[in-house]
Design a protein around this motif. Structure first.
Motif, PDB file in Angstrom:
ATOM      1  N   SER A   1      18.576 -76.051  20.242  1.00 19.09           N
ATOM      2  CA  SER A   1      17.281 -75.511  19.679  1.00 19.09           C
ATOM      3  C   SER A   1      17.359 -73.830  20.054  1.00 19.09           C
ATOM      4  CB  SER A   1      16.087 -75.974  20.809  1.00 19.09           C
ATOM      5  OG  SER A   1      16.268 -75.975  21.897  1.00 19.09           O
ATOM      6  N   ARG A   2      18.236 -73.558  20.781  1.00 15.41           N
ATOM      7  CA  ARG A   2      18.265 -71.975  21.073  1.00 15.41           C
ATOM      8  C   ARG A   2      18.832 -71.042  19.921  1.00 15.41           C
ATOM      9  NH1 ARG A   2      18.798 -71.661  27.553  1.00 15.41           N
ATOM     10  NH2 ARG A   2      17.960 -69.550  27.314  1.00 15.41           N
ATOM     11  N   VAL A   3      19.516 -71.703  18.865  1.00 17.91           N
ATOM     12  CA  VAL A   3      20.321 -71.059  18.008  1.00 17.91           C
ATOM     13  C   VAL A   3      19.286 -70.714  16.945  1.00 17.91           C
ATOM     14  CG1 VAL A   3      22.120 -71.460  16.301  1.00 17.91           C
ATOM     15  CG2 VAL A   3      22.388 -72.241  18.698  1.00 17.91           C
ATOM     16  N   ALA A   4      19.111 -69.522  16.448  1.00 11.56           N
ATOM     17  CA  ALA A   4      18.378 -69.076  15.262  1.00 11.56           C
ATOM     18  C   ALA A   4      18.557 -69.783  14.087  1.00 11.56           C
ATOM     19  CB  ALA A   4      18.663 -67.524  15.066  1.00 11.56           C
ATOM     20  N   ALA A   5      19.888 -69.945  13.883  1.00 11.43           N
ATOM     21  CA  ALA A   5      20.195 -70.634  12.247  1.00 11.43           C
ATOM     22  C   ALA A   5      19.526 -71.924  12.482  1.00 11.43           C
ATOM     23  CB  ALA A   5      21.815 -70.564  12.123  1.00 11.43           C
ATOM     24  N   VAL A   6      19.631 -72.633  13.609  1.00  7.38           N
ATOM     25  CA  VAL A   6      19.257 -74.165  13.706  1.00  7.38           C
ATOM     26  C   VAL A   6      17.731 -74.107  13.465  1.00  7.38           C
ATOM     27  CG1 VAL A   6      18.827 -76.073  15.193  1.00  7.38           C
ATOM     28  CG2 VAL A   6      21.029 -75.075  15.044  1.00  7.38           C
ATOM     29  N   ARG A   7      16.804 -73.016  14.029  1.00  5.53           N
ATOM     30  CA  ARG A   7      15.480 -73.105  14.028  1.00  5.53           C
ATOM     31  C   ARG A   7      15.100 -72.677  12.457  1.00  5.53           C
ATOM     32  NH1 ARG A   7      13.870 -73.159  19.472  1.00  5.53           N
ATOM     33  NH2 ARG A   7      11.828 -74.056  18.614  1.00  5.53           N
ATOM     34  N   GLU A   8      15.808 -72.009  11.990  1.00  6.00           N
ATOM     35  CA  GLU A   8      15.491 -71.531  10.431  1.00  6.00           C
ATOM     36  C   GLU A   8      15.800 -72.548   9.504  1.00  6.00           C
ATOM     37  OE1 GLU A   8      17.436 -68.707   7.035  1.00  6.00           O
ATOM     38  OE2 GLU A   8      17.452 -67.976   9.036  1.00  6.00           O
ATOM     39  N   ALA A   9      16.912 -73.423   9.552  1.00  7.89           N
ATOM     40  CA  ALA A   9      17.196 -74.842   8.922  1.00  7.89           C
ATOM     41  C   ALA A   9      16.025 -75.762   9.214  1.00  7.89           C
ATOM     42  CB  ALA A   9      18.507 -75.310   9.219  1.00  7.89           C
ATOM     43  N   ALA A  10      15.620 -75.913  10.329  1.00  9.44           N
ATOM     44  CA  ALA A  10      14.447 -76.800  10.781  1.00  9.44           C
ATOM     45  C   ALA A  10      13.334 -76.337  10.113  1.00  9.44           C
ATOM     46  CB  ALA A  10      14.364 -76.818  12.181  1.00  9.44           C
ATOM     47  N   GLY A  11      13.155 -74.993   9.998  1.00  8.97           N
ATOM     48  CA  GLY A  11      11.712 -74.511   9.286  1.00  8.97           C
ATOM     49  C   GLY A  11      11.998 -74.718   7.660  1.00  8.97           C
ATOM     50  N   PHE A  12      12.821 -74.596   7.210  1.00 11.41           N
ATOM     51  CA  PHE A  12      13.017 -74.730   5.812  1.00 11.41           C
ATOM     52  C   PHE A  12      12.864 -76.462   5.327  1.00 11.41           C
ATOM     53  CE2 PHE A  12      14.886 -70.461   5.293  1.00 11.41           C
ATOM     54  CZ  PHE A  12      13.962 -70.219   4.075  1.00 11.41           C
ATOM     55  N   ALA A  13      13.481 -77.268   6.165  1.00 16.43           N
ATOM     56  CA  ALA A  13      13.386 -78.622   6.327  1.00 16.43           C
ATOM     57  C   ALA A  13      12.093 -79.079   6.467  1.00 16.43           C
ATOM     58  CB  ALA A  13      14.154 -79.477   7.179  1.00 16.43           C
ATOM     59  N   ALA A  14      11.075 -78.509   7.319  1.00 14.42           N
ATOM     60  CA  ALA A  14       9.717 -79.005   7.335  1.00 14.42           C
ATOM     61  C   ALA A  14       8.749 -78.416   6.343  1.00 14.42           C
ATOM     62  CB  ALA A  14       9.236 -78.069   8.818  1.00 14.42           C
ATOM     63  N   TYR A  15       9.247 -77.131   5.718  1.00 18.31           N
ATOM     64  CA  TYR A  15       8.530 -76.674   4.837  1.00 18.31           C
ATOM     65  C   TYR A  15       8.610 -77.541   3.581  1.00 18.31           C
ATOM     66  CZ  TYR A  15       7.760 -72.984   0.916  1.00 18.31           C
ATOM     67  OH  TYR A  15       7.049 -72.536  -0.031  1.00 18.31           O
ATOM     68  N   ALA A  16       9.915 -77.955   3.300  1.00 19.87           N
ATOM     69  CA  ALA A  16      10.277 -78.896   2.162  1.00 19.87           C
ATOM     70  C   ALA A  16       9.474 -80.180   2.033  1.00 19.87           C
ATOM     71  CB  ALA A  16      11.735 -79.095   1.763  1.00 19.87           C
ATOM     72  N   THR A  17       9.221 -80.794   3.239  1.00 17.57           N
ATOM     73  CA  THR A  17       8.325 -81.720   3.389  1.00 17.57           C
ATOM     74  C   THR A  17       6.783 -81.597   3.708  1.00 17.57           C
ATOM     75  OG1 THR A  17       8.886 -81.827   5.736  1.00 17.57           O
ATOM     76  CG2 THR A  17      10.380 -83.378   4.469  1.00 17.57           C
ATOM     77  N   GLN A  18       6.309 -80.181   3.461  1.00 13.20           N
ATOM     78  CA  GLN A  18       4.978 -79.915   3.395  1.00 13.20           C
ATOM     79  C   GLN A  18       4.507 -80.036   4.824  1.00 13.20           C
ATOM     80  OE1 GLN A  18       2.657 -81.620   0.408  1.00 13.20           O
ATOM     81  NE2 GLN A  18       4.057 -81.312  -1.282  1.00 13.20           N
ATOM     82  N   LYS A  19       5.244 -79.835   6.094  1.00 13.79           N
ATOM     83  CA  LYS A  19       4.993 -79.715   7.190  1.00 13.79           C
ATOM     84  C   LYS A  19       4.711 -78.419   7.674  1.00 13.79           C
ATOM     85  CE  LYS A  19       7.246 -84.038   8.577  1.00 13.79           C
ATOM     86  NZ  LYS A  19       7.810 -84.731   7.212  1.00 13.79           N
ATOM     87  N   TYR A  20       3.756 -77.620   7.123  1.00 13.22           N
ATOM     88  CA  TYR A  20       3.483 -76.259   7.078  1.00 13.22           C
ATOM     89  C   TYR A  20       3.343 -75.755   8.586  1.00 13.22           C
ATOM     90  CZ  TYR A  20       3.418 -76.706   2.293  1.00 13.22           C
ATOM     91  OH  TYR A  20       3.407 -77.073   0.812  1.00 13.22           O
ATOM     92  N   ALA A  21       2.549 -76.352   9.354  1.00 14.45           N
ATOM     93  CA  ALA A  21       2.446 -75.942  10.870  1.00 14.45           C
ATOM     94  C   ALA A  21       3.893 -75.852  11.655  1.00 14.45           C
ATOM     95  CB  ALA A  21       1.515 -76.771  11.421  1.00 14.45           C
ATOM     96  N   GLU A  22       4.543 -76.824  11.394  1.00 16.10           N
ATOM     97  CA  GLU A  22       6.016 -77.303  12.131  1.00 16.10           C
ATOM     98  C   GLU A  22       6.828 -75.898  11.461  1.00 16.10           C
ATOM     99  OE1 GLU A  22       9.247 -80.469  12.635  1.00 16.10           O
ATOM    100  OE2 GLU A  22       7.346 -81.053  12.475  1.00 16.10           O
TER     101      GLU A  22
END
Length: 262
Positions: free
Chosen positions: A41-62
């Motif tokens: 969870s402390r790797v920026a690339a992981v946080r970014e990928a998690a963000g795009f995955a949440a965005y793709a599933t319309q979990k906008y707050a996450e």
């Protein structure tokens, strides 16, 4: 941040699956992103990928919380447009518009600036300002005859805005220009143009019942803002808890991990 070799390989495998599935199976991509997030969870690339995955599933707050975390880690501005679009997804187009006027936009590359323009135009449309949306999309990039990766999407957004404003002839022209730039068929401009020309398509296999349109429940703007802020805060608190838990775990097993790396 460096990771032990075995852990790094596990994280990389999950990130590869996120990238592979995010378009065709976003829910599965999201599941892989959560695994990567638990591992690193402390790797920026992981946080970014998690963000795009949440965005793709319309979990906008996450998604917004993850993008904020990635931006804090890197200090970059590349995620600014998608962060603004998350604000739209949370029912706060005025915040997206405010972000469009921030200094960060000037630090974006050309593709990022075009993306920010698309988000800003979308925010204008969310607020019922269709004429302002049209003006927002009018730019040197729109007028250019050069075809860039963003050209088809920019022309499509402009055509769609014109159609919403009742400017059908101009919309037809710009849907046609979209088709010229859209060699990969990323938009449905050809279908939209056919509809304008009165061509009807019949699905021989039948169609599913219409699903309700996405949108927010009725409520005041203040209530929507409060709910969205609360959702983002909850996710960010969870993120902080994950970081602390991972740090505690690594402190307790640091020596073991050090041996694994060698």
């Amino acid at each position: 941040m460096s990771l032990p070799k075995t852990l790094a390989e596990d994280v990389a495998r999950n990130l590869v699956m996120v990238a592979k599935l995010i378009d065709e199976d976003p829910e599965q991509a999201y599941a892989y992103s959560r695994i990567a997030l638990r591992l690193a969870s402390r790797v920026a690339a992981v946080r970014e990928a998690a963000g795009f995955a949440a965005y793709a599933t319309q979990k906008y707050a996450e998604a917004l919380a993850e993008f904020r975390a990635a931006r804090r880690m890197t200090g970059g501005v590349d995620l600014w447009p998608v962060m603004a679009d998350c604000e739209r997804g949370l029912g706060r187009p005025e915040r997206a518009m405010a972000m469009a006027g921030e200094p960060e936009v000037q630090k974006l590359d050309k593709a990022g600036q075009v993306e920010m323009r698309l988000v800003a135009a979308g925010a204008r449309r969310d607020m019922g300002q269709i004429d302002a949306a049209i003006v927002t999309l009018q730019s040197p990039e729109l007028a250019s005859h050069s075809v860039q990766p963003w050209t088809a999407r920019l022309r499509y957004a402009y055509a769609d805005a014109l159609l919403s404003a009742g400017r059908e002839d101009e919309a037809r022209e710009w849907f046609g220009k979209t088709i010229e730039a859209d060699k990969d068929g990323a938009t449905d401009a050809s279908d939209r143009l056919a509809e304008l020309d009165g061509v009807e398509f019949v699905d021989a296999m039948g169609e599913d019942e219409d699903e309700p349109e996405a949108g927010t429940d009725a409520g005041t703007a203040a209530e929507i803002d409060a709910d969205a802020d609360a959702a983002v805060d909850v996710v960010e608190d969870d993120i902080d808890d994950e970081i602390e838990a991972e740090a505690d775990h690594k402190d307790g097993h640091g020596e073991k991990n050090g041996h694994d790396k060698g």
